[in-house]
Design a protein around this motif. Structure first.
Motif, PDB file in Angstrom:
ATOM      1  N   GLY A 139       0.784  -1.227   0.000  1.00  0.00           N
ATOM      2  CA  GLY A 139       0.000   0.000   0.000  1.00  0.00           C
ATOM      3  C   GLY A 139       0.810   1.267   0.000  1.00  0.00           C
ATOM      4  O   GLY A 139       0.240   2.369  -0.027  1.00  0.00           O
ATOM      5  N   SER A 140       2.128   1.170   0.029  1.00  0.00           N
ATOM      6  CA  SER A 140       2.955   2.374   0.125  1.00  0.00           C
ATOM      7  C   SER A 140       3.500   2.778  -1.243  1.00  0.00           C
ATOM      8  O   SER A 140       3.824   1.939  -2.073  1.00  0.00           O
ATOM      9  N   ILE A 141       3.590   4.094  -1.442  1.00  0.00           N
ATOM     10  CA  ILE A 141       4.327   4.633  -2.589  1.00  0.00           C
ATOM     11  C   ILE A 141       5.370   5.630  -2.105  1.00  0.00           C
ATOM     12  O   ILE A 141       5.998   6.314  -2.918  1.00  0.00           O
ATOM     13  N   HIS A 142       5.541   5.722  -0.802  1.00  0.00           N
ATOM     14  CA  HIS A 142       6.336   6.803  -0.236  1.00  0.00           C
ATOM     15  C   HIS A 142       7.323   6.243   0.767  1.00  0.00           C
ATOM     16  O   HIS A 142       6.933   5.602   1.734  1.00  0.00           O
ATOM     17  N   GLU A 143       8.599   6.460   0.526  1.00  0.00           N
ATOM     18  CA  GLU A 143       9.654   6.042   1.442  1.00  0.00           C
ATOM     19  C   GLU A 143       9.710   7.036   2.599  1.00  0.00           C
ATOM     20  O   GLU A 143      10.059   8.201   2.411  1.00  0.00           O
ATOM     21  N   GLY A 144       9.362   6.577   3.785  1.00  0.00           N
ATOM     22  CA  GLY A 144       9.250   7.493   4.913  1.00  0.00           C
ATOM     23  C   GLY A 144      10.545   7.824   5.607  1.00  0.00           C
ATOM     24  O   GLY A 144      10.537   8.506   6.628  1.00  0.00           O
ATOM     25  N   GLY A 145      11.675   7.364   5.094  1.00  0.00           N
ATOM     26  CA  GLY A 145      12.935   7.599   5.777  1.00  0.00           C
ATOM     27  C   GLY A 145      13.436   9.019   5.698  1.00  0.00           C
ATOM     28  O   GLY A 145      14.261   9.429   6.512  1.00  0.00           O
ATOM     29  N   GLU A 146      12.994   9.774   4.713  1.00  0.00           N
ATOM     30  CA  GLU A 146      13.417  11.170   4.582  1.00  0.00           C
ATOM     31  C   GLU A 146      12.165  12.040   4.489  1.00  0.00           C
ATOM     32  O   GLU A 146      11.245  11.752   3.734  1.00  0.00           O
ATOM     33  N   VAL A 496      16.226  12.247  -5.542  1.00  0.00           N
ATOM     34  CA  VAL A 496      16.515  11.174  -6.496  1.00  0.00           C
ATOM     35  C   VAL A 496      17.225  10.018  -5.797  1.00  0.00           C
ATOM     36  O   VAL A 496      17.033   8.853  -6.153  1.00  0.00           O
ATOM     37  N   ASN A 497      18.015  10.329  -4.757  1.00  0.00           N
ATOM     38  CA  ASN A 497      18.599   9.240  -3.956  1.00  0.00           C
ATOM     39  C   ASN A 497      17.513   8.296  -3.470  1.00  0.00           C
ATOM     40  O   ASN A 497      17.626   7.067  -3.576  1.00  0.00           O
ATOM     41  N   GLN A 498      16.464   8.874  -2.893  1.00  0.00           N
ATOM     42  CA  GLN A 498      15.404   8.058  -2.309  1.00  0.00           C
ATOM     43  C   GLN A 498      14.671   7.251  -3.379  1.00  0.00           C
ATOM     44  O   GLN A 498      14.318   6.081  -3.157  1.00  0.00           O
ATOM     45  N   HIS A 499      14.441   7.872  -4.543  1.00  0.00           N
ATOM     46  CA  HIS A 499      13.729   7.147  -5.599  1.00  0.00           C
ATOM     47  C   HIS A 499      14.578   5.996  -6.128  1.00  0.00           C
ATOM     48  O   HIS A 499      14.057   4.903  -6.414  1.00  0.00           O
ATOM     49  N   ILE A 500      15.874   6.231  -6.262  1.00  0.00           N
ATOM     50  CA  ILE A 500      16.764   5.166  -6.720  1.00  0.00           C
ATOM     51  C   ILE A 500      16.767   4.023  -5.709  1.00  0.00           C
ATOM     52  O   ILE A 500      16.714   2.832  -6.084  1.00  0.00           O
ATOM     53  N   VAL A 545      24.533  10.873  -9.767  1.00  0.00           N
ATOM     54  CA  VAL A 545      23.691   9.737 -10.124  1.00  0.00           C
ATOM     55  C   VAL A 545      24.523   8.479 -10.340  1.00  0.00           C
ATOM     56  O   VAL A 545      24.134   7.382  -9.924  1.00  0.00           O
ATOM     57  N   LEU A 546      25.676   8.625 -10.957  1.00  0.00           N
ATOM     58  CA  LEU A 546      26.482   7.437 -11.250  1.00  0.00           C
ATOM     59  C   LEU A 546      27.113   6.823 -10.007  1.00  0.00           C
ATOM     60  O   LEU A 546      27.687   5.739 -10.076  1.00  0.00           O
ATOM     61  N   ASN A 547      26.998   7.501  -8.866  1.00  0.00           N
ATOM     62  CA  ASN A 547      27.419   6.889  -7.607  1.00  0.00           C
ATOM     63  C   ASN A 547      26.397   5.879  -7.091  1.00  0.00           C
ATOM     64  O   ASN A 547      26.685   5.140  -6.146  1.00  0.00           O
ATOM     65  N   LYS A 548      25.198   5.889  -7.675  1.00  0.00           N
ATOM     66  CA  LYS A 548      24.086   5.122  -7.115  1.00  0.00           C
ATOM     67  C   LYS A 548      24.001   3.725  -7.730  1.00  0.00           C
ATOM     68  O   LYS A 548      24.830   3.333  -8.534  1.00  0.00           O
ATOM     69  N   SER A 549      22.978   2.992  -7.338  1.00  0.00           N
ATOM     70  CA  SER A 549      22.831   1.578  -7.697  1.00  0.00           C
ATOM     71  C   SER A 549      22.958   1.359  -9.196  1.00  0.00           C
ATOM     72  O   SER A 549      22.131   1.849  -9.971  1.00  0.00           O
ATOM     73  N   SER A 574      11.289   2.702 -21.267  1.00  0.00           N
ATOM     74  CA  SER A 574      12.005   1.886 -20.290  1.00  0.00           C
ATOM     75  C   SER A 574      11.234   1.803 -18.972  1.00  0.00           C
ATOM     76  O   SER A 574      10.307   2.574 -18.708  1.00  0.00           O
ATOM     77  N   ARG A 575      11.638   0.877 -18.135  1.00  0.00           N
ATOM     78  CA  ARG A 575      10.973   0.603 -16.866  1.00  0.00           C
ATOM     79  C   ARG A 575      12.001   0.514 -15.739  1.00  0.00           C
ATOM     80  O   ARG A 575      13.082  -0.041 -15.906  1.00  0.00           O
ATOM     81  N   ASP A 576      11.643   1.050 -14.587  1.00  0.00           N
ATOM     82  CA  ASP A 576      12.395   0.873 -13.341  1.00  0.00           C
ATOM     83  C   ASP A 576      13.807   1.447 -13.387  1.00  0.00           C
ATOM     84  O   ASP A 576      14.706   0.942 -12.705  1.00  0.00           O
ATOM     85  N   TYR A 577      14.005   2.496 -14.173  1.00  0.00           N
ATOM     86  CA  TYR A 577      15.304   3.170 -14.206  1.00  0.00           C
ATOM     87  C   TYR A 577      15.142   4.630 -13.798  1.00  0.00           C
ATOM     88  O   TYR A 577      14.045   5.201 -13.834  1.00  0.00           O
ATOM     89  N   VAL A 578      16.272   5.229 -13.458  1.00  0.00           N
ATOM     90  CA  VAL A 578      16.406   6.684 -13.450  1.00  0.00           C
ATOM     91  C   VAL A 578      17.330   7.015 -14.613  1.00  0.00           C
ATOM     92  O   VAL A 578      18.512   6.644 -14.608  1.00  0.00           O
ATOM     93  N   ASN A 579      16.770   7.656 -15.626  1.00  0.00           N
ATOM     94  CA  ASN A 579      17.519   8.000 -16.837  1.00  0.00           C
ATOM     95  C   ASN A 579      17.843   9.487 -16.831  1.00  0.00           C
ATOM     96  O   ASN A 579      16.940  10.317 -16.692  1.00  0.00           O
ATOM     97  N   VAL A 580      19.101   9.822 -17.008  1.00  0.00           N
ATOM     98  CA  VAL A 580      19.526  11.216 -17.109  1.00  0.00           C
ATOM     99  C   VAL A 580      20.012  11.453 -18.533  1.00  0.00           C
ATOM    100  O   VAL A 580      20.967  10.804 -18.986  1.00  0.00           O
TER     101      VAL A 580
END
Length: 789
Positions: A139-146, A496-500, A545-549, A574-580
């Motif tokens: 049921g979540s779409i929101h990362e509550g850590g930040e 973008v950190n959190q979304h990645i 961004v390139l430091n991330k997963s 595309s799906r499930d990426y962060v594209n810059v």
């Protein structure tokens, strides 16, 4: 509209039973690893060795969840909730378990005593689940850590979802953040005809970790005035006695939902066309409500001490252990769960069924709702290229026409949006306004352009809000593009950190379906911000961004219009990426026709045989490499100078579109195996690399390669000002003349026999400085340059 009837006593006590059950489960998750139903006296070994989690916000979240259940069930609503208070995971997990969606998602955690024990043990435990509302939470779409992003996410979920009610619980600590403060302006963009509704619930429990919160200390009239100014009509619910609060909360929910229905009905029937004041709830209850009132002689309930774990020494302090057992038994678990640990019927009386449950809504698993985006054939938009470098186009302007077609083709289904901070036209994407205007519900003036109550282009001068809107939109099963000036996209680094992180975790959850990628178009970039100057010159988002997963992030630097079209087609599908995607908006030479562009982008990096003098029969004397549109032009100009002045030199020209290709295959899915890298760049010949951004990034990407010792990178060195376009590259030693000098300096034996050529290059740079200071324009041979074979 008649007011909703008051709760009956049976309804009131059923709501209270559900709330008490959720509170019991929340406390159990924080503390217990055994004896979940307290069937025996609590002993130290029943308690976790490390106590982690946040109690303070949990009873308030449980109250909201209980009352959302009631209103969803009684009105048969399609609803989603975004839980903003950071580490409120115990509450949301508890409610998901109570309603059954948790056990459906994780069958090993059944809705019984054994399942309850597993639910408790896994919380903030090695091999378990985080303490906050995370991707693992149904049921979540929101990362509550930040903190700070909940309200923007809620509005993103509501856009183009006309039948959806999105509740959003905002903690009063979270409300102090800049991103949340800007998100209140979203009421100006919410279309009551085509969008759903957002019901903010501002939870004032008074404290953060160690300090009071700003909004909780405002006098109620001042707070009400602030919220009305943001476009809301607040409904206040205040108290610390459970049953009166339940009655007040139920009445507030009924009033809010009735007002929302009336607003939408009037707009959809064409009766109301002016901006409206949307209802919201201000809930003021004690922090750590129903928990220990006092611990070790210090007040806890209703203070900052209730924020995390009120009783911290339960295993070692018998008094703390006694208080914990009294606290747990105060919820009367024997009334809430049967002997097998299953919730009793009264507890579940308010819970909706099927996909109406907050933990089971498909809107929180957006891939279930996602449809393929109708991206048109590129042939309709590609520019003709009879020979390289003979014509110029503005790449993003051409892309704008493709996006206009996408916008037009999704007009009925309304599942594609463009967001940006007041820059759609500035970034040359204004063709999209032929298909959709800019969303706007406030007053308009005769000089305004493209404002549209039903528009799907979202512009607000808050990168945080743009990012939050788009994330919420994508996470609920739609598509979009974020267009931004390159230097200022850094504002959303943390977002973008959190979304990645979210995407990386969801890839490991089989029940989470893939969603459309988060696509950035970064333009108005470092090399063509010569008019705005140093403050607008920063290409470092790519480094971030390139430091991330690696399995999530992708970075593309198309060198011309047709390669931009090819990259855009790829990222939009595309799906499930962060594209810059980094691309210029100024006139740029056309290097590749569409077929060549597609092939080049598919490779990600490749030789441009037509640009070099490498005949392929032996290794070249030097490799000229480039990534980015301006560096590509400078490399080709340098190749032309070498062809002219040193025709005997064997020069290979390599262009890189996909920056991750420089990484080893073991480090990134797009990375090249060593053999392929060596075949392209050679293992031992000098490589002069002109790069769009900070040069040390390329050294980091390629440091394991055999030829790294021979790699020499030119890029942005944090030298900028208001100057001419070519002076920007000269100031950073990225210009064609410096590249020729680098070749002469690095090819063995060339320095002596090409000394005169090197001197000519140096003299031209000196002449450049004198020319621009006198004329204010670039040298004619630079300004009028074009590629000639």
């Amino acid at each position: 509209m008649s007011p909703a009837p008051d709760l009956t006593d049976d309804e009131l006590h059923a709501l209270d039973a559900h709330w008490r059950a959720a509170n019991y489960l929340a406390v159990g998750q924080i503390y217990l690893m055994g004896n979940p139903l307290l069937t025996e006296p609590l002993r130290p070994e029943h308690v976790k060795p490390r106590l982690l989690g946040h109690w303070g916000t949990s009873p308030g979240l449980n109250l909201v969840h209980t009352h959302l259940n009631r209103i969803i069930k009684s009105r048969d609503l399609d609803a989603l909730c975004v839980w903003g208070p950071g580490h409120g995971g115990p509450a949301v997990l508890a409610n998901s378990w109570l309603e059954g969606s948790y056990s459906e998602t994780y069958p090993d955690i059944g809705r019984d005593a054994a399942g309850m024990a597993r639910l408790f043990r896994q919380f903030s435990f090695p091999g378990g689940v985080p303490s906050h509302v995370a991707p693992e939470t149904p049921g979540s779409i929101h990362e509550g850590g930040e903190l700070g992003y909940s309200l923007a996410h809620a509005y993103g979920a509501a856009f183009d979802n006309p039948g959806l009610l999105v509740a959003c619980v905002i903690g009063d600590g979270e409300a102090e953040t800049g991103p949340l403060a800007a998100s209140w302006h979203s009421t100006t963009f919410l279309d009551p005809v085509h969008d759903g509704a957002v019901l903010p619930v501002l939870h004032l429990n008074g404290y953060k970790i160690a300090n009071p919160t700003v909004l909780s200390r405002l006098p109620e009239p001042e707070l009400a005035a602030l919220l009305r100014g943001y476009g809301h009509e607040p409904i206040f619910v205040t108290g610390d006695e459970p049953l009166p609060v339940h009655r007040a909360m139920a009445a507030a929910m009924d009033t809010a939902v009735d007002r929302i229905a009336a607003i939408q009905r009037a707009a959809r029937d064409g009766i109301a066309t002016e901006r409206v004041a949307w209802p919201m709830i201000v809930l003021r209850t004690p922090k750590g409500w129903t928990g220990p009132a006092e611990v070790d002689g210090l007040p806890v309930e209703g203070t900052w001490r209730a924020h995390q774990v009120p009783l911290a020494a339960v295993r070692d302090n018998p008094d703390h252990l006694r208080q914990l057992e009294e606290w747990l038994r105060s919820y009367r678990p024997e009334e809430l769960f049967d002997a097998d640990g299953r919730p009793r019927p009264q507890v579940l009386g308010c819970v909706p069924e099927g996909q109406r449950r907050l933990g089971a809504t498909p809107h929180a698993n957006g891939g279930l709702l996602l449809r393929r985006l109708p991206v048109p054939a590129l042939e309709r938009f590609a520019v003709p290229v009879d020979k390289p470098g003979a014509t110029l186009h503005e790449p993003t302007r051409v892309l704008g026409h493709l996006l206009q077609k996408v916008m037009a083709d999704t007009a009925d289904r309304r599942d594609f949006r463009i967001v940006g901070p007041d820059e759609t036209a500035s970034n040359r994407l204004q063709a999209v306004f032929e298909a959709s205007g800019k969303a706007w519900q406030a007053a308009t003036a005769g000089t305004d352009e493209h404002l549209d109550r039903h528009g799907r282009v979202l512009e607000i001068l808050s990168e945080h809000t743009c990012q939050g809107w788009l994330e919420g939109y994508l996470l609920t099963g739609r598509h979009g593009l974020f267009s931004c000036y390159e230097a200022f996209v850094h504002i959303v680094d943390s977002m973008v950190n959190q979304h990645i992180k979210w995407l990386r975790v969801t890839r490991r959850l089989p029940w989470r379906r893939p969603i459309a990628s988060l696509n950035y178009l970064l333009t108005s970039h470092v090399w063509r911000q010569d008019h705005n100057g140093f403050s607008h010159q920063d290409p470092g988002f790519v480094d971030h961004v390139l430091n991330k997963s690696p399995e999530v992030v992708r970075v593309y630097l198309p060198p011309d219009t047709n390669t931009l079209l090819s990259v855009a087609e790829h990222v939009l599908h595309s799906r499930d990426y962060v594209n810059v995607v980094v691309a210029g908006k100024q006139p740029c030479f056309d290097w590749l026709d569409l077929d060549a562009a597609r092939a080049h982008c598919a490779r990600g990096a490749g030789m441009w045989d037509w640009a070099g003098t490498d005949d392929g029969t032996r290794e070249p004397d030097v490799v000229l490499a480039c990534a980015g549109d301006v560096p590509t032009q400078e490399v080709l100009a340098a190749a032309g100078l070498l062809r002219q002045h040193l025709p005997e030199l064997s020069v290979r020209v390599v262009n890189v579109v996909d920056l991750a290709r420089l990484l080893p295959k073991e480090e990134h899915p797009h990375g090249m195996p060593d053999a392929e890298y060596d075949a392209l760049f050679t293992p031992d010949r000098p490589v002069i690399f002109a790069y769009h951004g900070y040069p040390w990034l390329l050294h980091r990407l390629a440091y394991r390669r055999a030829g790294h010792a021979h790699l020499h990178v030119r890029g942005y060195k944090e030298i900028g000002t208001t100057t001419t376009p070519f002076d920007m590259v000269v100031s950073n030693d990225l210009d064609r003349y410096r590249l020729v000098m680098d070749v002469i300096d690095r090819v063995p034996g060339l320095a002596v026999r090409a000394a005169a050529v090197r001197q000519e290059m140096e003299d031209t740079r000196t002449r450049h400085h004198a020319w621009i200071c006198e004329h204010g324009t670039d040298l004619p041979e630079v300004a009028d340059w074009c590629w000639t074979e």
